[in-house]
Scaffold this motif. Structure first.
Motif, PDB file in Angstrom:
ATOM      1  N   PHE A 142       0.911  -1.277   0.005  1.00  0.00           N
ATOM      2  CA  PHE A 142       0.093   0.000  -0.157  1.00  0.00           C
ATOM      3  C   PHE A 142       0.969   1.237   0.204  1.00  0.00           C
ATOM      4  O   PHE A 142       1.987   1.166   0.568  1.00  0.00           O
ATOM      5  N   TYR A 143       0.364   2.261  -0.620  1.00  0.00           N
ATOM      6  CA  TYR A 143       0.951   3.501  -0.562  1.00  0.00           C
ATOM      7  C   TYR A 143       0.192   4.712   0.092  1.00  0.00           C
ATOM      8  O   TYR A 143      -1.123   4.703  -0.086  1.00  0.00           O
ATOM      9  N   ARG A 144       0.651   5.572   0.982  1.00  0.00           N
ATOM     10  CA  ARG A 144      -0.070   6.463   1.641  1.00  0.00           C
ATOM     11  C   ARG A 144       0.608   7.721   1.390  1.00  0.00           C
ATOM     12  O   ARG A 144       1.730   7.754   1.313  1.00  0.00           O
ATOM     13  N   GLN A 145      -0.329   8.554   1.143  1.00  0.00           N
ATOM     14  CA  GLN A 145       0.266  10.043   0.708  1.00  0.00           C
ATOM     15  C   GLN A 145      -0.783  11.212   0.932  1.00  0.00           C
ATOM     16  O   GLN A 145      -1.987  10.836   1.139  1.00  0.00           O
ATOM     17  N   THR A 146      -0.319  12.207   1.594  1.00  0.00           N
ATOM     18  CA  THR A 146      -1.000  13.387   2.056  1.00  0.00           C
ATOM     19  C   THR A 146      -1.745  13.975   1.026  1.00  0.00           C
ATOM     20  O   THR A 146      -1.359  14.348   0.153  1.00  0.00           O
ATOM     21  N   ARG A 147      -2.992  14.030   1.144  1.00  0.00           N
ATOM     22  CA  ARG A 147      -3.885  15.061   0.288  1.00  0.00           C
ATOM     23  C   ARG A 147      -4.685  16.076   0.968  1.00  0.00           C
ATOM     24  O   ARG A 147      -4.792  15.772   2.383  1.00  0.00           O
ATOM     25  N   VAL A 148      -5.292  16.958   0.553  1.00  0.00           N
ATOM     26  CA  VAL A 148      -5.985  17.889   0.926  1.00  0.00           C
ATOM     27  C   VAL A 148      -7.651  17.609   0.951  1.00  0.00           C
ATOM     28  O   VAL A 148      -8.064  17.346  -0.326  1.00  0.00           O
ATOM     29  N   GLY A 149      -8.119  17.640   2.126  1.00  0.00           N
ATOM     30  CA  GLY A 149      -9.531  17.214   2.173  1.00  0.00           C
ATOM     31  C   GLY A 149     -10.381  18.287   2.289  1.00  0.00           C
ATOM     32  O   GLY A 149     -10.121  19.492   1.998  1.00  0.00           O
ATOM     33  N   VAL A 150     -11.743  18.047   2.795  1.00  0.00           N
ATOM     34  CA  VAL A 150     -12.835  18.999   2.882  1.00  0.00           C
ATOM     35  C   VAL A 150     -12.365  20.234   3.984  1.00  0.00           C
ATOM     36  O   VAL A 150     -11.709  19.855   4.987  1.00  0.00           O
ATOM     37  N   ASN A 151     -12.671  21.224   3.692  1.00  0.00           N
ATOM     38  CA  ASN A 151     -12.234  22.531   4.244  1.00  0.00           C
ATOM     39  C   ASN A 151     -10.700  22.518   4.530  1.00  0.00           C
ATOM     40  O   ASN A 151     -10.282  23.285   5.284  1.00  0.00           O
ATOM     41  N   GLY A 152      -9.852  22.031   3.583  1.00  0.00           N
ATOM     42  CA  GLY A 152      -8.409  22.114   3.472  1.00  0.00           C
ATOM     43  C   GLY A 152      -7.921  21.179   4.501  1.00  0.00           C
ATOM     44  O   GLY A 152      -6.666  21.376   4.793  1.00  0.00           O
TER      45      GLY A 152
END
Length: 296
Positions: A142-152
């Protein structure tokens, strides 16, 4: 003088006829002669005066008067950045996020996620095995990566690893491109079949994502794109999705320009999202994955 060339993006068969009118006849007479149902007012230079009385005559005769943004939204399913202004966003209809709509959306997310986990479990297990065998059981599946979600708010998106573990060894974020040499052999297949996205079902169950919404981007890209376009941050007003309107309507993107073009479709979804539209997007996504149709 008559030109049969439609606006960019519309087929010549769309029924659109562009008129450059000489001021020797009233606009209503021309519209009636052409059996026009509506008139699109697309003015490059607004410093001059518009023939408002003639527009009013046409409107009173039952002929619709459209401005470009509404026209492109209806015909192409997007919000054109070229015509977008803050005042239009403030006064435009849509952008409804009622409690009931959000509750139904969450119920659909959880229900579909549980069904998909049951149906796709064999495929996911085979993918785990294929990735592990290719790396000789030495690297993560698996690969985990930081992304921007709801309300930043940032979160870790979960995917099957489709690239080499040293894909960004220098720590610099890069757009993924078609034919990217960092992609493994198994990775090329699971990306093409969209299998690499399946672990995001767990992000949906956790409430970090929805099944339908704008695709979550990396913070580095969001920061840069928000500097270039003040409307980009609006994408984070709703939960990011595993699939979305932009993925169905726009080909695979691998640049900032592509991201801004996709923004036009994301804004359309944000403005018009509903339970029916979500259901339609899910159905079309299944069709795209199974039969290879569309833009995803």
């Amino acid at each position: 003088m008559l030109s049969a060339t439609p606006p960019h993006g519309l087929s010549p068969r769309s029924g659109f006829v562009q008129l450059r009118v000489r001021h020797d006849r009233p606009l209503l007479d021309i519209a009636v002669a052409r059996e026009a149902d509506e008139i699109l007012v697309a003015v490059k230079d607004r410093r001059g005066s518009l023939p408002m009385e003639q527009f009013l005559d046409c409107r009173m005769a039952g002929i619709s008067i459209l401005e470009p943004q509404s026209f492109f939204e209806r015909e192409l399913g997007l919000v054109k950045l070229d015509f977008l202004t803050p005042s239009w966003l403030v006064h435009a209809d849509g952008f409804r996020q009622g409690t009931l709509t959000l509750a139904i959306k969450r119920f659909m997310d959880v229900s579909v996620a549980l069904i998909f986990l049951l149906l796709l479990a064999p495929i996911m297990l085979l993918t785990v095995l294929a990735i592990a065998v290719e790396s000789r059981f030495r690297h993560p599946v698996f690969y985990r990566q930081t992304r921007v979600g709801v309300n930043g708010i940032a979160f870790k998106v979960l995917k099957f690893r489709s690239m080499r573990v040293d894909a960004e060894a220098d720590g610099k974020a890069r757009w993924a491109t078609k034919g990217d040499p960092r992609i493994t052999r198994v990775g090329a297949f699971i990306r093409k079949a969209r299998i690499d996205e399946l672990p995001q079902i767990l992000n949906v169950l956790k409430g970090e994502m929805s099944f339908v919404g704008p695709r979550p981007e990396r913070p580095e890209f969001v920061e840069e794109l928000a500097r270039k376009n003040l409307f980009y941050a609006a994408r984070s007003r709703i939960k990011p999705g595993v699939t979305g309107w932009a993925q169905l309507r726009y080909p695979y993107g691998s640049s900032e320009e592509d991201a801004l073009r996709k923004l036009e479709y994301d804004l359309y979804y944000l403005k018009n999202h509903s339970t029916f539209l979500d259901f339609l997007i899910l159905l079309q996504t299944v069709e795209v994955v199974l039969f290879g149709k569309g833009a995803i």
